[in-house]
Enzyme design. Structure first.
Site, PDB file in Angstrom:
ATOM      1  N   CYS A  79       0.847  -1.195   0.000  1.00  0.00           N
ATOM      2  CA  CYS A  79       0.000   0.000   0.000  1.00  0.00           C
ATOM      3  C   CYS A  79       0.885   1.249   0.000  1.00  0.00           C
ATOM      4  O   CYS A  79       1.783   1.364   0.827  1.00  0.00           O
ATOM      5  CB  CYS A  79      -0.883  -0.009   1.237  1.00  0.00           C
ATOM      6  SG  CYS A  79      -1.729   1.541   1.497  1.00  0.00           S
ATOM      7  N   CYS A  85      -0.965   6.138   7.069  1.00  0.00           N
ATOM      8  CA  CYS A  85      -2.274   5.681   7.544  1.00  0.00           C
ATOM      9  C   CYS A  85      -2.093   4.910   8.844  1.00  0.00           C
ATOM     10  O   CYS A  85      -1.154   4.164   9.001  1.00  0.00           O
ATOM     11  CB  CYS A  85      -2.896   4.806   6.472  1.00  0.00           C
ATOM     12  SG  CYS A  85      -4.289   3.838   7.030  1.00  0.00           S
ATOM     13  N   CYS A 195      -8.118   1.108  -0.682  1.00  0.00           N
ATOM     14  CA  CYS A 195      -7.374   0.518   0.425  1.00  0.00           C
ATOM     15  C   CYS A 195      -7.097  -0.955   0.160  1.00  0.00           C
ATOM     16  O   CYS A 195      -7.980  -1.711  -0.231  1.00  0.00           O
ATOM     17  CB  CYS A 195      -8.175   0.685   1.709  1.00  0.00           C
ATOM     18  SG  CYS A 195      -7.534  -0.244   3.085  1.00  0.00           S
ATOM     19  N   GLN A 321     -18.347  -9.815  12.208  1.00  0.00           N
ATOM     20  CA  GLN A 321     -16.900  -9.993  12.074  1.00  0.00           C
ATOM     21  C   GLN A 321     -16.448  -9.468  10.721  1.00  0.00           C
ATOM     22  O   GLN A 321     -17.100  -9.734   9.711  1.00  0.00           O
ATOM     23  CB  GLN A 321     -16.559 -11.473  12.197  1.00  0.00           C
ATOM     24  CG  GLN A 321     -16.817 -12.033  13.583  1.00  0.00           C
ATOM     25  CD  GLN A 321     -15.739 -11.656  14.575  1.00  0.00           C
ATOM     26  OE1 GLN A 321     -14.738 -11.030  14.227  1.00  0.00           O
ATOM     27  NE2 GLN A 321     -15.952 -12.011  15.824  1.00  0.00           N
ATOM     28  N   TYR A 350     -20.381 -13.314  26.116  1.00  0.00           N
ATOM     29  CA  TYR A 350     -19.987 -12.240  25.191  1.00  0.00           C
ATOM     30  C   TYR A 350     -20.352 -12.685  23.767  1.00  0.00           C
ATOM     31  O   TYR A 350     -19.509 -12.731  22.887  1.00  0.00           O
ATOM     32  CB  TYR A 350     -18.493 -11.937  25.275  1.00  0.00           C
ATOM     33  CG  TYR A 350     -17.980 -11.659  26.666  1.00  0.00           C
ATOM     34  CD1 TYR A 350     -17.915 -10.343  27.136  1.00  0.00           C
ATOM     35  CD2 TYR A 350     -17.573 -12.685  27.512  1.00  0.00           C
ATOM     36  CE1 TYR A 350     -17.438 -10.077  28.413  1.00  0.00           C
ATOM     37  CE2 TYR A 350     -17.112 -12.421  28.788  1.00  0.00           C
ATOM     38  CZ  TYR A 350     -17.036 -11.121  29.235  1.00  0.00           C
ATOM     39  OH  TYR A 350     -16.570 -10.856  30.495  1.00  0.00           O
ATOM     40  N   GLU A 371     -24.925 -11.318  26.318  1.00  0.00           N
ATOM     41  CA  GLU A 371     -24.305 -10.180  25.631  1.00  0.00           C
ATOM     42  C   GLU A 371     -24.863  -8.887  26.217  1.00  0.00           C
ATOM     43  O   GLU A 371     -26.050  -8.792  26.515  1.00  0.00           O
ATOM     44  CB  GLU A 371     -24.600 -10.296  24.116  1.00  0.00           C
ATOM     45  CG  GLU A 371     -24.490  -9.050  23.291  1.00  0.00           C
ATOM     46  CD  GLU A 371     -23.076  -8.484  23.201  1.00  0.00           C
ATOM     47  OE1 GLU A 371     -22.113  -9.253  23.014  1.00  0.00           O
ATOM     48  OE2 GLU A 371     -22.949  -7.244  23.313  1.00  0.00           O
ATOM     49  N   CYS A 449      -8.953 -11.610  21.725  1.00  0.00           N
ATOM     50  CA  CYS A 449      -8.251 -10.718  20.802  1.00  0.00           C
ATOM     51  C   CYS A 449      -7.115  -9.993  21.522  1.00  0.00           C
ATOM     52  O   CYS A 449      -6.526  -9.072  20.979  1.00  0.00           O
ATOM     53  CB  CYS A 449      -9.222  -9.731  20.180  1.00  0.00           C
ATOM     54  SG  CYS A 449     -10.165  -8.809  21.393  1.00  0.00           S
TER      55      CYS A 449
HETATM   56  N1  SAH Z   1     -18.665 -13.669  20.062  1.00  0.00           N
HETATM   57  C1  SAH Z   1     -19.109 -12.551  19.257  1.00  0.00           C
HETATM   58  C2  SAH Z   1     -18.700 -11.175  19.792  1.00  0.00           C
HETATM   59  C3  SAH Z   1     -17.330 -11.035  20.323  1.00  0.00           C
HETATM   60  S1  SAH Z   1     -16.836  -9.371  20.593  1.00  0.00           S
HETATM   61  C4  SAH Z   1     -18.652 -12.698  17.825  1.00  0.00           C
HETATM   62  O1  SAH Z   1     -17.688 -13.366  17.561  1.00  0.00           O
HETATM   63  O2  SAH Z   1     -19.275 -12.133  16.944  1.00  0.00           O
HETATM   64  C5  SAH Z   1     -17.138  -9.134  22.316  1.00  0.00           C
HETATM   65  C6  SAH Z   1     -18.585  -8.878  22.649  1.00  0.00           C
HETATM   66  O3  SAH Z   1     -18.696  -8.680  24.057  1.00  0.00           O
HETATM   67  C7  SAH Z   1     -19.180  -7.631  22.017  1.00  0.00           C
HETATM   68  O4  SAH Z   1     -20.354  -7.998  21.338  1.00  0.00           O
HETATM   69  C8  SAH Z   1     -19.501  -6.714  23.219  1.00  0.00           C
HETATM   70  O5  SAH Z   1     -20.670  -5.954  23.027  1.00  0.00           O
HETATM   71  C9  SAH Z   1     -19.692  -7.711  24.326  1.00  0.00           C
HETATM   72  N2  SAH Z   1     -19.482  -7.253  25.702  1.00  0.00           N
HETATM   73  C10 SAH Z   1     -18.634  -6.297  26.152  1.00  0.00           C
HETATM   74  N3  SAH Z   1     -18.646  -6.247  27.496  1.00  0.00           N
HETATM   75  C11 SAH Z   1     -19.512  -7.203  27.915  1.00  0.00           C
HETATM   76  C12 SAH Z   1     -19.938  -7.650  29.206  1.00  0.00           C
HETATM   77  N4  SAH Z   1     -19.458  -7.116  30.319  1.00  0.00           N
HETATM   78  N5  SAH Z   1     -20.823  -8.654  29.267  1.00  0.00           N
HETATM   79  C13 SAH Z   1     -21.306  -9.221  28.131  1.00  0.00           C
HETATM   80  N6  SAH Z   1     -20.948  -8.838  26.897  1.00  0.00           N
HETATM   81  C14 SAH Z   1     -20.058  -7.843  26.781  1.00  0.00           C
END
Ligand code: SAH
Length: 494
Positions: A79, A85, A195, A321, A350, A371, A449
């Protein structure tokens, strides 16, 4: 250390430096008499000339002036604006080296912070052959029963992998209308419609939006004056379905010339199907890109896409994603580590829009997702319906509140066979981990992550009766310092 110890480096000093390591966000690290300097854009193996820009007691920052001798891992970034960037930090590093660095970063965190003897295959081979350099935290001898990481899940080619792009629109210093990216840590726009990590169709879409704005004299938003109309161009592409969404984020009640806009976008010349053209109204003086209101100008307000066999409906506001090919590999790995039987109950913490939940629900008897974002839970429910899955239940709230509350409510009887955890970078609350342990799942699959918080949380689980069985990293964001990891843990028999 004596109090009189002076800084080795002075601000504005220019010096030569060997870069011997990479920091956690991909910056080069060099040492002068034990004093550490961080140098953005310098690569491990480079010999460089730098100018010191900031000094602290034990470390400082320097700017790269010249590469005296390039590292063997250095490549020409594909790039042209990679350095200005803020998006990709490691485009100047060969993909092979990016991958091995990411694996080492994960192993290193799990050993140092997690106290778990995890090694990359390379590290393990070197130690066994007696060739380890004994540097950093890689000892010369193995510590405990080693856990060897499985090879990182790599991309075929780390380009054009993103399915979502957000281009800010504005004016350059000469008053020309531009769209592109914010230069690292600033709000000045680098014009760039092509990009390297985005889908190829973005160039035509973004250039058509600019053409429309010029033709119909639609202004760009000016952050400082809080005036003007078009703020951002958001695009999403269903990588499997080939469906395209274009959403214009505007600082106005209505977009002027909406029919002309639709006409121009539909004829912008891409060979994918434009299924959704919308505007999103954001009239706030804010850095947040999207407002709450969406108006559909053409087609649906959403597009559809698949990860594996699961179909997802994606609106401009939903979380999805950004690299679906790698996400599929990541979740297949999570599914493999979870090793779910048909009679088993899974809790997916989550869960976002239910991506992992629905993957697990293909095999499990029941999946409960938790969530914090209510809209994501609405999407999760809708996605379950779209895929005719009736064995899911979703809870809105913070996992550290919902799970302990459900556990209390059950009188301590709440059980899970498998728990999957996929938190944001800050990781889990200890209260949540404690309740998870009480639910006594035989397997825990942690998707992360951030290797640092992953290792911290894994340590807690290991101290409370779990052992790490499998570890695999996944490259979701080639060219960047980010790395995803899946860890499979098993409950030790008591
Ligand atoms: N497993 C999902 C999302 C992962 S990202 C996927 O792969 O698509 C992490 C997620 O945690 C986000 O959606 C965010 O909104 C949520 N999150 C953040 N803090 C949280 C909490 N304290 N309790 C529950 N969810 C939470």
């Amino acid at each position: 250390m004596s109090k009189e110890k002076k800084f080795v480096c002075e601000k504005n000093e220019e010096l030569e430096l060997d870069i011997t390591d990479l920091g956690s966000t991909g910056e080069g690290i060099g040492k002068i008499d034990g004093y550490t300097l961080f140098v953005k854009d310098a690569l491990i193996g480079d010999k460089v000339r730098v100018k010191v820009i900031k000094t602290k007691k034990n470390y400082g920052y320097a700017r790269l002036l010249e590469i005296i001798k390039p590292s063997e891992f250095r490549v020409e970034p594909e790039c042209p604006v990679a350095r200005q960037c803020g998006g990709c930090q490691l485009q100047h590093c060969s993909y092979e080296k990016q991958l091995s660095w990411k694996e080492e970063k994960v192993a290193n965190c799990l050993r140092r912070i997690g106290g778990v003897p995890v090694y990359t295959e390379e590290e393990y081979k070197k130690i066994v052959a007696g060739k380890s350099d004994g540097s950093k935290s890689v000892e010369n001898t193995l510590n405990g029963t080693p856990i060897i990481m499985e090879p990182i899940l790599r991309m075929d080619r780390p380009v054009h992998y993103r399915n979502k792009a957000q281009f800010p629109v504005g004016y350059d210093k000469d008053g020309n209308l531009v769209a592109g990216f914010y230069a690292g840590r600033t709000h000045s726009i680098i014009p760039q419609t092509d990009c390297l990590i985005q889908h190829e169709c973005n160039k035509q879409i973004v250039e058509t939006v600019l053409e429309f704005m010029k033709k119909y004299k639609v202004t760009a938003y000016d952050e400082k004056k809080n005036k003007g109309i078009v703020r951002h161009i958001l695009t999403r592409v269903g990588k499997t379905t080939g469906e395209v969404m274009v959403c214009l984020i505007i600082n106005a009640k209505k977009l002027p010339y909406p029919e002309e806009f639709v006409e121009m976008i539909r004829n912008c010349g891409i060979n994918l199907e434009i299924k959704s053209i919308t505007v999103n109204i954001n009239r706030e003086k804010t850095n947040v890109i999207l407002g709450e209101k969406i108006e559909t100008l053409y087609g649906h307000s959403y597009i559809e896409d698949y990860i594996g066999d699961i179909k997802y409906r994606i609106s401009p506001l939903s979380f999805y994603q950004v690299n679906p090919e790698q996400t599929k590999k990541l979740y297949q790995t999570a599914l493999e580590f979870a090793d779910i039987k048909e009679s088993e109950v899974v809790w997916d913490l989550y869960c976002g829009i239910g991506t992992i939940s629905l993957f697990m629900a293909q095999t499990a008897a029941k999946v409960c997702g938790v969530e914090i974002v209510p809209q994501a839970i609405e999407d999760a429910k809708q996605n379950a319906e779209l895929n005719h899955m009736t064995n899911t239940e979703f809870f809105v709230g913070a996992a550290e509140d919902v799970v302990p509350t459900q556990y209390e409510k059950s009188g301590g009887k709440l059980r899970a066979d498998v728990v999957t955890i996929d938190p944001p970078r800050k990781g889990c609350d200890e209260k949540l981990l404690e309740t998870v342990v009480k639910m006594a799942p035989s397997r825990i699959v942690y998707v992360s992550c951030d290797p640092g918080t992953l290792a911290r949380d894994v340590k807690v689980l290991v101290e409370r009766g779990y052992e790490v069985k499998r570890v695999r990293a996944c490259d979701m964001f080639g060219g960047s310092f980010h790395v995803e990891t899946v860890v499979g843990l098993q409950r030790k028999s008591m």
